[in-house]
Design a protein around this motif. Structure first.
Motif, PDB file in Angstrom:
ATOM      1  N   UNK A 155       0.877  -1.324   0.015  1.00 34.94           N
ATOM      2  CA  UNK A 155      -0.235   0.052  -0.012  1.00 34.94           C
ATOM      3  C   UNK A 155       0.949   1.305   0.053  1.00 34.94           C
ATOM      4  N   UNK A 156       0.384   2.429   0.095  1.00 32.53           N
ATOM      5  CA  UNK A 156       0.921   3.721  -0.080  1.00 32.53           C
ATOM      6  C   UNK A 156       1.731   4.050   1.122  1.00 32.53           C
ATOM      7  N   UNK A 157       1.533   3.285   2.211  1.00 30.35           N
ATOM      8  CA  UNK A 157       2.253   3.662   3.418  1.00 30.35           C
ATOM      9  C   UNK A 157       3.200   2.885   3.330  1.00 30.35           C
ATOM     10  N   UNK A 158       3.613   2.116   2.415  1.00 28.21           N
ATOM     11  CA  UNK A 158       4.990   1.080   2.421  1.00 28.21           C
ATOM     12  C   UNK A 158       4.786  -0.197   3.044  1.00 28.21           C
ATOM     13  N   UNK A 159       3.524  -0.461   3.527  1.00 25.43           N
ATOM     14  CA  UNK A 159       3.262  -1.814   4.136  1.00 25.43           C
ATOM     15  C   UNK A 159       3.182  -2.820   3.039  1.00 25.43           C
ATOM     16  N   UNK A 160       3.468  -3.994   3.538  1.00 24.64           N
ATOM     17  CA  UNK A 160       3.450  -5.124   2.375  1.00 24.64           C
ATOM     18  C   UNK A 160       3.515  -6.676   3.242  1.00 24.64           C
ATOM     19  N   UNK A 161       2.884  -7.314   2.765  1.00 21.92           N
ATOM     20  CA  UNK A 161       2.683  -8.762   3.303  1.00 21.92           C
ATOM     21  C   UNK A 161       2.273  -9.689   2.434  1.00 21.92           C
ATOM     22  N   UNK A 162       2.604 -11.173   2.840  1.00 20.88           N
ATOM     23  CA  UNK A 162       1.956 -12.249   1.938  1.00 20.88           C
ATOM     24  C   UNK A 162       0.846 -12.941   2.836  1.00 20.88           C
ATOM     25  N   UNK A 163      -0.161 -13.168   2.413  1.00 18.19           N
ATOM     26  CA  UNK A 163      -1.065 -13.905   3.153  1.00 18.19           C
ATOM     27  C   UNK A 163      -1.372 -15.284   2.636  1.00 18.19           C
ATOM     28  N   UNK A 164      -0.828 -16.122   3.247  1.00 17.24           N
ATOM     29  CA  UNK A 164      -0.926 -17.708   2.874  1.00 17.24           C
ATOM     30  C   UNK A 164      -2.405 -18.084   3.150  1.00 17.24           C
ATOM     31  N   UNK A 165      -3.261 -18.382   2.358  1.00 14.75           N
ATOM     32  CA  UNK A 165      -4.582 -18.454   2.537  1.00 14.75           C
ATOM     33  C   UNK A 165      -5.493 -19.587   1.767  1.00 14.75           C
ATOM     34  N   UNK A 166      -5.863 -20.121   2.752  1.00 14.97           N
ATOM     35  CA  UNK A 166      -6.845 -21.599   2.388  1.00 14.97           C
ATOM     36  C   UNK A 166      -8.375 -21.121   2.322  1.00 14.97           C
ATOM     37  N   UNK A 167      -9.130 -22.079   2.354  1.00 13.82           N
ATOM     38  CA  UNK A 167     -10.634 -21.860   2.349  1.00 13.82           C
ATOM     39  C   UNK A 167     -11.151 -21.147   3.469  1.00 13.82           C
ATOM     40  N   UNK A 168     -10.519 -21.442   4.835  1.00  8.71           N
ATOM     41  CA  UNK A 168     -11.174 -21.030   6.066  1.00  8.71           C
ATOM     42  C   UNK A 168     -10.388 -20.063   6.865  1.00  8.71           C
ATOM     43  N   UNK A 169      -9.022 -19.819   6.683  1.00 12.18           N
ATOM     44  CA  UNK A 169      -7.911 -19.350   7.212  1.00 12.18           C
ATOM     45  C   UNK A 169      -6.901 -18.667   6.611  1.00 12.18           C
ATOM     46  N   UNK A 170      -5.954 -17.917   7.220  1.00 10.77           N
ATOM     47  CA  UNK A 170      -4.759 -17.396   6.588  1.00 10.77           C
ATOM     48  C   UNK A 170      -3.690 -17.125   7.322  1.00 10.77           C
ATOM     49  N   UNK A 171      -2.435 -17.287   7.145  1.00  9.25           N
ATOM     50  CA  UNK A 171      -1.321 -16.837   7.998  1.00  9.25           C
ATOM     51  C   UNK A 171      -0.509 -15.646   7.257  1.00  9.25           C
ATOM     52  N   UNK A 172      -0.374 -14.505   8.077  1.00  8.48           N
ATOM     53  CA  UNK A 172      -0.081 -13.169   7.518  1.00  8.48           C
ATOM     54  C   UNK A 172       1.601 -13.468   7.636  1.00  8.48           C
ATOM     55  N   UNK A 173       2.507 -12.933   6.705  1.00  7.30           N
ATOM     56  CA  UNK A 173       3.873 -12.760   6.478  1.00  7.30           C
ATOM     57  C   UNK A 173       4.155 -11.239   6.289  1.00  7.30           C
ATOM     58  N   UNK A 174       4.431 -10.380   7.513  1.00 13.98           N
ATOM     59  CA  UNK A 174       4.539  -9.005   7.386  1.00 13.98           C
ATOM     60  C   UNK A 174       6.139  -8.668   6.562  1.00 13.98           C
ATOM     61  N   UNK A 175       5.992  -7.787   5.625  1.00 14.72           N
ATOM     62  CA  UNK A 175       7.274  -7.458   5.117  1.00 14.72           C
ATOM     63  C   UNK A 175       8.058  -6.739   6.273  1.00 14.72           C
ATOM     64  N   UNK A 176       7.537  -5.917   7.302  1.00 12.10           N
ATOM     65  CA  UNK A 176       8.473  -5.341   8.094  1.00 12.10           C
ATOM     66  C   UNK A 176       9.243  -6.290   9.080  1.00 12.10           C
ATOM     67  N   UNK A 177       8.753  -7.529   8.802  1.00 15.21           N
ATOM     68  CA  UNK A 177       9.629  -8.776   9.770  1.00 15.21           C
ATOM     69  C   UNK A 177      10.727  -9.513   8.922  1.00 15.21           C
TER      70      UNK A 177
END
Length: 389
Positions: A155-177
């Motif tokens: 996004x425009x604030x420089x945030x980024x992430x991958x969301x590993x997503x299946x049918x009912x849930x997700x795991x977020x991997x934050x670019x800041x980490x």
């Protein structure tokens, strides 16, 4: 949660939406997110090297309606109603892409109810301003979501992430980490079942290309991703670059560019803003560039795209037969030279001399210098505030 990159992870508006069933997309892809700090331009990057059996792609602008944002995205040529975006950006600086995953589905939802990633990304482009908005969208979508994918967003604030997503849930991997300011994904999820999925070699290939540059220069550019990584024939298992050898014919297996590669796209954002809620389209549209190489990447020409009715060059649009794009058709013909017909219709052999040869007439030798000049000219104009709509 940290996703190790250059350290080599061990293998192992509310909106009402009708989620329509889709046929098998067979998406694969190699991708990365680069933070503003790790980017040569000081702008975050979202890269998708698309692999799919749907060979014909196009780029279209979609005007916002009913309070939704306008956006520009990569679509399948046959998608005349522009219902499934496969990577794109909107007028307030949100951008999204995906790679298919094959190790996080944990249910028996039938295939006919799956492959809805393109619909999810279309909803996101119309409604999301931030990475947080996208996470909220994933929370609110009806279950089962019909996806098994790694969604990458910035996004425009420089945030980024991958969301590993299946049918009912997700795991977020934050670019800041991310220790190196880079996250990479292919066709398995790091939170998924160890050893399952696809793309381990392609991920290692991308690491081989990106990590030395990060360590020596500390920065990655959009140009490097499309002109070097997407056109590389390095193979990590063999520890060799096929283009550096003497062989003319090589088997098309586990390189980043593959017979089914249909585009290389980097969305380059803005220097991170302090208040994302105050961002206006007038601030974003001239600054965000979707660097687009349509068709088989080693034969592709890079064309800048902006989120504006006049921001998509005509030859990228679906104005050809069956909704195909003139540029896509041109590059598809070039791909036919790289993979010439063989007995039995086998397309697994690459003629490297079409890409690079002693005469200097290969597509890599003629197109890459032209593309680098495109980057130089357009980046200079953008940075000088000369891009006007």
């Amino acid at each position: 949660m940290i996703s190790f990159f250059c350290g080599r992870r061990l293998l192992a508006l509310g909106v009402a939406v009708v989620m329509c069933a889709a046929g098998l997309e067979a998406d694969a892809c190699t991708s990365a997110i680069v933070s503003a700090d790790a980017s040569a331009s000081g702008r975050p990057l979202l890269w998708k090297h698309r692999d799919t059996s749907t060979i014909d792609n196009k780029v279209e602008y979609v005007a916002g309606t009913d309070g939704g944002y306008s956006y520009v995205a990569l679509f399948n040529a046959a998608d005349r109603e522009l219902r499934e975006a496969w990577t794109g950006m909107n007028e307030v600086g949100f951008a999204v892409m995906n790679t298919a995953s094959y190790n996080i589905k944990n249910d028996r939802v039938p295939e006919r109810q799956m492959d809805r990633e393109g619909y999810v990304m279309t909803i996101a482009l119309r409604t999301c301003r931030s990475v947080d908005d996208f996470e909220e969208l994933l929370r609110q979508l009806p279950r089962p979501m019909g996806v098994e994918a790694n969604f990458g967003v910035i996004d425009a604030a420089g945030n980024g992430a991958f969301f590993e997503t299946n049918n009912d849930s997700y795991v977020k991997y934050d670019l800041a980490d991310a220790p190196d300011g880079v996250l990479i994904r292919t066709n398995y999820s790091h939170s998924g079942r160890e050893g399952e999925g696809y793309g381990y070699v392609r991920e290692a290939n991308a690491e081989h290309m990106i990590c030395p540059v990060l360590k020596s220069e500390g920065k990655i550019s959009a140009e490097y991703l499309t002109e070097d990584v997407s056109r590389s024939f390095y193979h990590d298992v063999r520890r060799e670059d096929a283009l550096a050898g003497s062989e003319r014919w090589v088997v098309d297996e586990d390189f980043i560019p593959r017979y089914k590669s249909t585009a290389t796209v980097v969305i380059e954002g803005v220097a991170p803003v302090a208040d994302i809620d105050s961002v206006r389209a007038a601030d974003i549209v001239p600054q965000y560039v979707m660097w687009t190489g349509l068709g088989y990447p080693p034969c592709a020409e890079i064309v800048p795209v902006w989120c504006h009715p006049a921001g998509v060059r005509e030859d990228l649009r679906g104005i050809g037969p069956d909704g195909t794009s003139p540029m896509g058709n041109l590059v598809k013909a070039r791909r036919g030279e790289v993979f010439p017909p063989r007995r039995g219709g086998n397309t697994k052999y690459i003629d490297l001399r079409v890409l690079s040869n002693a005469e200097g007439t290969g597509y890599l030798q003629t197109l890459v210098p032209r593309n680098r000049e495109t980057y130089r000219v357009i980046s200079s104009r953008r940075d000088a505030g000369e891009i006007k709509f």
